[in-house]
Design an enzyme around this catalytic site. Structure first.
Site, PDB file in Angstrom:
ATOM      1  N   ASP A 234      36.445  28.594  36.882  1.00 58.72           N
ATOM      2  CA  ASP A 234      37.324  27.682  37.619  1.00 58.72           C
ATOM      3  C   ASP A 234      37.451  28.057  39.099  1.00 58.72           C
ATOM      4  O   ASP A 234      37.165  29.166  39.510  1.00 58.72           O
ATOM      5  CB  ASP A 234      38.721  27.617  36.974  1.00 58.72           C
ATOM      6  CG  ASP A 234      39.382  28.989  36.816  1.00 58.72           C
ATOM      7  OD1 ASP A 234      38.662  29.993  36.613  1.00 58.72           O
ATOM      8  OD2 ASP A 234      40.621  29.066  36.906  1.00 58.72           O
TER       9      ASP A 234
ATOM     10  N   GLU B  81      40.832  30.731  34.416  1.00 59.29           N
ATOM     11  CA  GLU B  81      41.265  32.127  34.571  1.00 59.29           C
ATOM     12  C   GLU B  81      42.420  32.204  35.552  1.00 59.29           C
ATOM     13  O   GLU B  81      43.359  32.962  35.363  1.00 59.29           O
ATOM     14  CB  GLU B  81      40.103  32.997  35.056  1.00 59.29           C
ATOM     15  CG  GLU B  81      40.410  34.501  35.100  1.00 59.29           C
ATOM     16  CD  GLU B  81      41.180  34.932  36.331  1.00 59.29           C
ATOM     17  OE1 GLU B  81      41.978  35.885  36.244  1.00 59.29           O
ATOM     18  OE2 GLU B  81      41.012  34.313  37.398  1.00 59.29           O
TER      19      GLU B  81
END
Ligand code: ZN
Ligand code: ZN
Length: 417
Positions: A84, A142
């Site tokens: 991400d 994350e």
């Protein structure tokens, strides 16, 4: 010592795929996606991993992707990359800078995903050199702490098997080409709190009719600075940051509430509990001192546990990587105050699975040396989450693929007989 024969044979495939991996990195960097919105990223990862011969399952834990390489009897090795991006506006000026306003791969997760795809490609292309199973885990979200738990809750180990070791890496502002690993507590626990403080609104000209939440919040922010300086022992590490403060809309209205966002880092549960309790005590105390009629509301937004690197796993993994890149390029950075949710993959089972999670450099070595000489490292070398964070593609990519592939081989079985 030098690399084992099978490791050299697997890594021999790297030169031929480097340019393609660099293209992939630039493509992912130009198309960052926020936590749990990694649809394009996941599709690209799935397409590539399938073309290497992996068995690919998308949609694990929402936008996660699992790519499995089955290669006969032997250990199962989990290789993890997060995928991400962050809500940051990129200012690197790179030709492959983010094309999405306000979203940037400012933490290097695009490099992690590229390196894991590279490692899978090399391992898939040299199956005669090793045996066992590789679980390529491309983890979403994350940055917001939900991704690892999401994949585990979606049956990661039930569906794909429980690994014998968890391996992963993070690009960092160290000289490119270097690897850093710390045994024991290596990344801090992080707790994010939202605090709402309630006052009583009114006219800016008549403070006597109000309870001013702006002054209450300001006083709280200052008092919170005393937690680390006055309540935590000199040898302990903790960080308390108020990263966001909001109240009011205009100058002549006293608002009725203020909101703070507080981030806490620590390495032991004792320190963490102590800091969280002190935050609560101070927030409530300042509200009471201001005469607030309603108690403040404190909500936990997210929480990362301490990342605990298994000492034996670090030794075994770093010895193997050192044999390939040279032991002089491996250092111990000590514990860092950053946080990571990769630890959930290790602590999800009882007993825990050994974890080795390391840093690899992304900064220009010449710039690092110059900045260190001038004493301006913190100012001149952009850190993760900076709008200027821009890992050198090479040698960062080569180092990352080499480290992950070598680490996997250090735990997988040897050549099948
Ligand atoms: Zn980050
Ligand atoms: Zn990160």
């Amino acid at each position: 010592m030098t690399a084992s024969e099978p490791t050299s044979a697997v890594l021999g495939g790297l030169d031929a795929v480097k340019d393609d991996l660099a293209d992939l990195y630039r493509d992912l960097h130009a198309h960052p996606e926020l936590s749990f919105e990694e649809h394009r990223t996941a599709a690209e990862i799935a397409r590539r991993a399938a073309s290497y011969g992996c068995e690919v399952t998308p949609g694990v834990g929402r936008t996660g992707v699992v790519a499995v390489l089955e290669n006969g009897a032997g250990p199962t090795v989990l290789l993890r990359a997060d995928i991400d991006a962050l809500p940051v506006t990129e200012r690197t000026g790179l030709p492959y800078a983010s094309r999405t306003e306000g979203v940037m791969h400012a933490c290097g997760h695009d490099m992690h995903a590229t390196c894991l795809l590279g490692a899978l490609r090399l391992l898939a292309g040299a199956r005669t050199q090793w045996s066992g199973r590789v679980l390529g885990v491309f983890q979403p979200a994350e940055e917001t702490a939900g991704g690892a738990q999401g994949m585990l809750a979606d049956g990661l180990y039930k569906r794909f098997g429980t690994p014998d070791v968890v391996l992963g890496q993070h690009v960092a502002p160290m000289p490119a080409g270097m690897i850093g690993a710390h045994a024991g507590p290596a990344f801090a626990a992080a707790d994010a709190l939202r605090v709402r403080m309630f006052g009583k609104g009114g006219h800016g000209s008549r403070p006597e009719t109000t309870i001013d939440p702006v002054v209450m919040a300001a006083s709280t922010v200052l008092r919170l600075q005393t937690i680390v300086s006055r309540e935590i022992a000199g040898g302990e590490t903790a960080v308390v940051t108020v990263g966001s403060i909001h109240a009011g809309t205009t100058d002549n209205v006293i608002p009725d509430e203020a909101e703070l966002r507080i981030n806490i880092r620590s390495y032991t549960p004792q320190t963490r509990d102590r800091v969280v309790a002190a935050v609560e005590r101070i927030v409530k105390g300042e509200a009471a001192t201001a005469g607030a009629e309603r108690e403040p509301e404190i909500t936990e937004i997210d929480s990362f546990p301490v990342l605990d690197n298994d000492a034996a796993a670090v030794e075994r993994t770093m010895a193997a990587i050192g044999d390939v890149i040279g032991p002089g390029l491996i250092m111990d950075p000590g514990p860092v105050t950053g946080s990571e949710d990769v630890g959930y993959f290790a602590t999800a089972t009882d007993p825990e699975i050994p974890l080795c999670y390391w840093l690899f450099g992304g900064a220009d070595p010449a710039e690092v040396i110059a900045a260190q000489k001038a004493g301006t490292f913190e100012r001149d070398i952009p850190s993760n989450h900076s709008p200027f964070f821009a890992p050198l593609i090479e040698p960062t990519l080569t180092t990352g693929v080499t480290a992950l592939t070598t680490a996997a081989l250090a735990w997988l079985g040897g050549r099948p007989s």
